[in-house]
Design a protein around this motif. Structure first.
Motif, PDB file in Angstrom:
ATOM      1  N   GLU A 143       0.810  -1.217   0.000  1.00 49.39           N
ATOM      2  CA  GLU A 143       0.000   0.000   0.000  1.00 49.39           C
ATOM      3  C   GLU A 143       0.846   1.271   0.000  1.00 49.39           C
ATOM      4  O   GLU A 143       0.322   2.371  -0.244  1.00 49.39           O
ATOM      5  N   LYS A 144       2.155   1.149   0.254  1.00 49.49           N
ATOM      6  CA  LYS A 144       3.029   2.316   0.237  1.00 49.49           C
ATOM      7  C   LYS A 144       3.539   2.634  -1.166  1.00 49.49           C
ATOM      8  O   LYS A 144       4.144   3.677  -1.390  1.00 49.49           O
ATOM      9  N   ILE A 145       3.334   1.714  -2.113  1.00 56.93           N
ATOM     10  CA  ILE A 145       3.826   1.927  -3.479  1.00 56.93           C
ATOM     11  C   ILE A 145       2.986   2.999  -4.176  1.00 56.93           C
ATOM     12  O   ILE A 145       1.759   2.968  -4.142  1.00 56.93           O
ATOM     13  N   SER A 146       3.672   3.962  -4.774  1.00 61.15           N
ATOM     14  CA  SER A 146       2.988   5.000  -5.556  1.00 61.15           C
ATOM     15  C   SER A 146       2.764   4.463  -6.965  1.00 61.15           C
ATOM     16  O   SER A 146       3.710   4.314  -7.749  1.00 61.15           O
ATOM     17  N   LEU A 147       1.505   4.161  -7.263  1.00 59.12           N
ATOM     18  CA  LEU A 147       1.186   3.544  -8.554  1.00 59.12           C
ATOM     19  C   LEU A 147       1.504   4.486  -9.709  1.00 59.12           C
ATOM     20  O   LEU A 147       2.068   4.064 -10.736  1.00 59.12           O
ATOM     21  N   THR A 148       1.185   5.741  -9.570  1.00 59.40           N
ATOM     22  CA  THR A 148       1.405   6.697 -10.656  1.00 59.40           C
ATOM     23  C   THR A 148       2.880   6.822 -11.000  1.00 59.40           C
ATOM     24  O   THR A 148       3.276   6.753 -12.179  1.00 59.40           O
ATOM     25  N   GLU A 149       3.715   7.004  -9.980  1.00 56.08           N
ATOM     26  CA  GLU A 149       5.150   7.162 -10.215  1.00 56.08           C
ATOM     27  C   GLU A 149       5.769   5.868 -10.731  1.00 56.08           C
ATOM     28  O   GLU A 149       6.682   5.881 -11.562  1.00 56.08           O
ATOM     29  N   SER A 150       5.276   4.725 -10.245  1.00 52.41           N
ATOM     30  CA  SER A 150       5.821   3.433 -10.696  1.00 52.41           C
ATOM     31  C   SER A 150       5.505   3.193 -12.159  1.00 52.41           C
ATOM     32  O   SER A 150       6.355   2.727 -12.947  1.00 52.41           O
ATOM     33  N   LEU A 151       4.268   3.477 -12.590  1.00 50.71           N
ATOM     34  CA  LEU A 151       3.896   3.317 -14.000  1.00 50.71           C
ATOM     35  C   LEU A 151       4.678   4.280 -14.892  1.00 50.71           C
ATOM     36  O   LEU A 151       5.062   3.942 -16.020  1.00 50.71           O
ATOM     37  N   ARG A 152       4.913   5.451 -14.378  1.00 50.26           N
ATOM     38  CA  ARG A 152       5.698   6.434 -15.133  1.00 50.26           C
ATOM     39  C   ARG A 152       7.119   5.909 -15.349  1.00 50.26           C
ATOM     40  O   ARG A 152       7.680   6.022 -16.443  1.00 50.26           O
ATOM     41  N   ASN A 153       7.717   5.324 -14.285  1.00 47.34           N
ATOM     42  CA  ASN A 153       9.057   4.744 -14.435  1.00 47.34           C
ATOM     43  C   ASN A 153       9.066   3.608 -15.455  1.00 47.34           C
ATOM     44  O   ASN A 153       9.992   3.478 -16.261  1.00 47.34           O
ATOM     45  N   ALA A 154       8.039   2.757 -15.408  1.00 51.10           N
ATOM     46  CA  ALA A 154       7.968   1.624 -16.331  1.00 51.10           C
ATOM     47  C   ALA A 154       7.887   2.099 -17.774  1.00 51.10           C
ATOM     48  O   ALA A 154       8.511   1.513 -18.686  1.00 51.10           O
ATOM     49  N   GLN A 155       7.120   3.159 -17.987  1.00 50.25           N
ATOM     50  CA  GLN A 155       6.999   3.707 -19.349  1.00 50.25           C
ATOM     51  C   GLN A 155       8.333   4.257 -19.835  1.00 50.25           C
ATOM     52  O   GLN A 155       8.722   4.050 -20.981  1.00 50.25           O
ATOM     53  N   VAL A 171       8.211   2.601  -7.010  1.00 46.77           N
ATOM     54  CA  VAL A 171       8.561   3.781  -6.215  1.00 46.77           C
ATOM     55  C   VAL A 171       7.662   3.821  -4.983  1.00 46.77           C
ATOM     56  O   VAL A 171       6.455   3.563  -5.073  1.00 46.77           O
ATOM     57  N   VAL A 172       8.256   4.140  -3.846  1.00 39.29           N
ATOM     58  CA  VAL A 172       7.526   4.222  -2.583  1.00 39.29           C
ATOM     59  C   VAL A 172       7.516   5.669  -2.116  1.00 39.29           C
ATOM     60  O   VAL A 172       8.538   6.362  -2.173  1.00 39.29           O
ATOM     61  N   GLU A 173       6.346   6.138  -1.687  1.00 39.86           N
ATOM     62  CA  GLU A 173       6.257   7.487  -1.136  1.00 39.86           C
ATOM     63  C   GLU A 173       6.543   7.444   0.358  1.00 39.86           C
ATOM     64  O   GLU A 173       5.974   6.639   1.090  1.00 39.86           O
ATOM     65  N   GLU A 174       7.449   8.328   0.796  1.00 39.42           N
ATOM     66  CA  GLU A 174       7.787   8.402   2.210  1.00 39.42           C
ATOM     67  C   GLU A 174       6.577   8.864   3.013  1.00 39.42           C
ATOM     68  O   GLU A 174       5.704   9.581   2.512  1.00 39.42           O
ATOM     69  N   SER A 175       6.534   8.453   4.265  1.00 38.90           N
ATOM     70  CA  SER A 175       5.439   8.866   5.139  1.00 38.90           C
ATOM     71  C   SER A 175       5.983   9.112   6.528  1.00 38.90           C
ATOM     72  O   SER A 175       7.064   8.671   6.888  1.00 38.90           O
ATOM     73  N   LEU A 176       5.219   9.850   7.288  1.00 41.84           N
ATOM     74  CA  LEU A 176       5.584  10.147   8.674  1.00 41.84           C
ATOM     75  C   LEU A 176       4.682   9.364   9.604  1.00 41.84           C
ATOM     76  O   LEU A 176       3.479   9.215   9.362  1.00 41.84           O
ATOM     77  N   HIS A 177       5.264   8.883  10.677  1.00 41.91           N
ATOM     78  CA  HIS A 177       4.474   8.146  11.657  1.00 41.91           C
ATOM     79  C   HIS A 177       3.734   9.122  12.558  1.00 41.91           C
ATOM     80  O   HIS A 177       4.320  10.060  13.085  1.00 41.91           O
ATOM     81  N   LYS A 178       2.456   8.923  12.718  1.00 44.11           N
ATOM     82  CA  LYS A 178       1.661   9.763  13.613  1.00 44.11           C
ATOM     83  C   LYS A 178       1.711   9.192  15.019  1.00 44.11           C
ATOM     84  O   LYS A 178       1.276   8.087  15.266  1.00 44.11           O
ATOM     85  N   SER A 179       2.253   9.976  15.912  1.00 40.22           N
ATOM     86  CA  SER A 179       2.402   9.517  17.293  1.00 40.22           C
ATOM     87  C   SER A 179       1.266  10.051  18.147  1.00 40.22           C
ATOM     88  O   SER A 179       0.457  10.858  17.717  1.00 40.22           O
TER      89      SER A 179
END
Length: 372
Positions: A143-155, A171-179
């Motif tokens: 679920e962390k994989i960015s589908l749009t950016e990954s498809l763009r790389n594949a193209q 490609v994975v989008e970075e995220s911050l942990h909510k504490s």
């Protein structure tokens, strides 16, 4: 040749915000409720006196009309007093309005974020996107994989004619942990909080109400417990804050710290902290036999050592203590410095002005700690 943009300032006479007669009086009424510690009759008497002096009302809208509107809107209600006589009392709706006014007054100029949860400063496995991307690594959840950016790389990497998606394209989008943060706010209600002609308890109450409203509305996953300490320490609820009064007490800082740590031990959150608002030196401890040892002359070594022990205990529990010291006596500052060093916490030497902003900024800073 392009025309240069020009800026100009337009000045005009100040026009106050168009408020209804009720709204004007209601803002004053909420302030008076705090200053009278929830005594509605006294607050209304003060309001009548202010009306006589400053002509707050006119024949079209009187103080009696205002009181009727308070009833109709659910801010006050008819109730029976302790002596059996009829009277008026404030409602939970008024208590909430007072907390909201305190929040607007103290924190109103500070920007709000949208999510209402505490962010750590480090990227990783979390649930708030940062907008920054990196390559996929083994172990990253799907679920962390960015589908749009990954498809763009594949193209880009493979072209459209023989389209394929490989691991190297992901490609994975970075995220911050909510504490989450658990906070205990300690308020000194010893007699010194109203000595020397200075009302120190009312600003402390306003800060507590603003912090309570901030956390419940902006950070609902956080917890805030409020306790007061004089000869002893006890917890109070948020709804009790407008009614808080100073008593004929000494300052049992040890009892307050012990209760605060007991409360935080029961919290599951990793991030915990204690805020302590005080203006006086510790002058009281409870002995094992139940008697009170009190000494208001200077700093009693026995009492002070008990405070240092509690500071060290909180440090072992990874609970930082932030002290907001209203008094500026040099010998008290030395005590707070040593107390803070024993806990590895923080201390602010401040007057009443700006106290709320300091607590807000420190709360915002502390809540960004990385969950371990």
């Amino acid at each position: 040749m392009s025309q240069e943009n020009k800026r100009a300032f337009y000045f005009k006479l100040y026009e106050p915000e168009n408020q209804s007669p009720f709204d004007k009086l209601f803002a004053i009424f909420k302030e008076l409720i705090v200053h009278t510690s929830g005594d509605l009759d006294e607050a209304l008497n003060w309001l009548r006196e202010l009306d006589k002096e400053y002509q707050l009302t006119d024949e079209a809208y009187t103080i009696d009309d205002f009181i009727e509107d308070l009833k109709k809107r659910g801010y006050i209600r008819d109730e029976t007093k302790e002596d059996g006589s009829p009277g008026l009392g404030i409602t939970a709706k008024t208590e909430r309005a007072i907390r909201q006014q305190a929040l607007d007054t103290i924190f109103g100029d500070l920007k709000r974020s949208g999510s209402g949860n505490h962010k750590s400063k480090h990227p990783g496995s979390g649930d708030e996107h940062t907008g920054e991307f990196r390559e996929y690594r083994f172990g990253d959840s799907l679920e962390k994989i960015s589908l749009t950016e990954s498809l763009r790389n594949a193209q880009i990497n493979h072209g459209m004619d023989q389209f394929q998606l490989s691991e190297e394209d992901l490609v994975v989008e970075e995220s911050l942990h909510k504490s989450q943060m658990s906070t205990v706010l300690m308020i000194d209600i010893s007699h010194s909080m109203i000595l020397y002609g200075e009302d120190r308890i009312t600003p402390a109450k306003k800060v507590a109400m603003a912090l309570a409203e901030l956390i419940t509305t902006r950070y609902p996953k956080d917890t805030l417990d409020i306790l007061v300490f004089g000869n002893d320490a006890w917890s109070i609820s948020i709804k009790d804050l407008p009614y808080l009064k100073v008593g004929p007490y000494h300052t049992n800082t040890v009892a307050g710290l012990q209760l605060a740590m007991d409360i935080l031990r029961r919290k599951r959150n990793t991030n915990k902290q204690i805020f302590m608002i005080t203006d006086g030196k510790p002058s009281c401890v409870k002995l094992p036999n139940g008697e009170y040892y009190m000494n208001s002359n200077g700093l009693d070594e026995y009492i002070v050592d008990k405070c240092y022990t509690q500071a060290q205990q909180a440090r072992k529990l990874h609970i930082p203590i932030t002290t907001f010291m209203i008094a500026r006596d040099q010998y008290l500052q030395r005590f707070v410095n040593e107390f803070t060093q024993a806990n590895q916490g923080k201390a602010f030497y401040t007057g009443l002005k700006g106290l709320g902003e300091m607590i807000f900024e420190d709360y915002e800073t502390n809540r960004k700690k990385r969950i371990k």
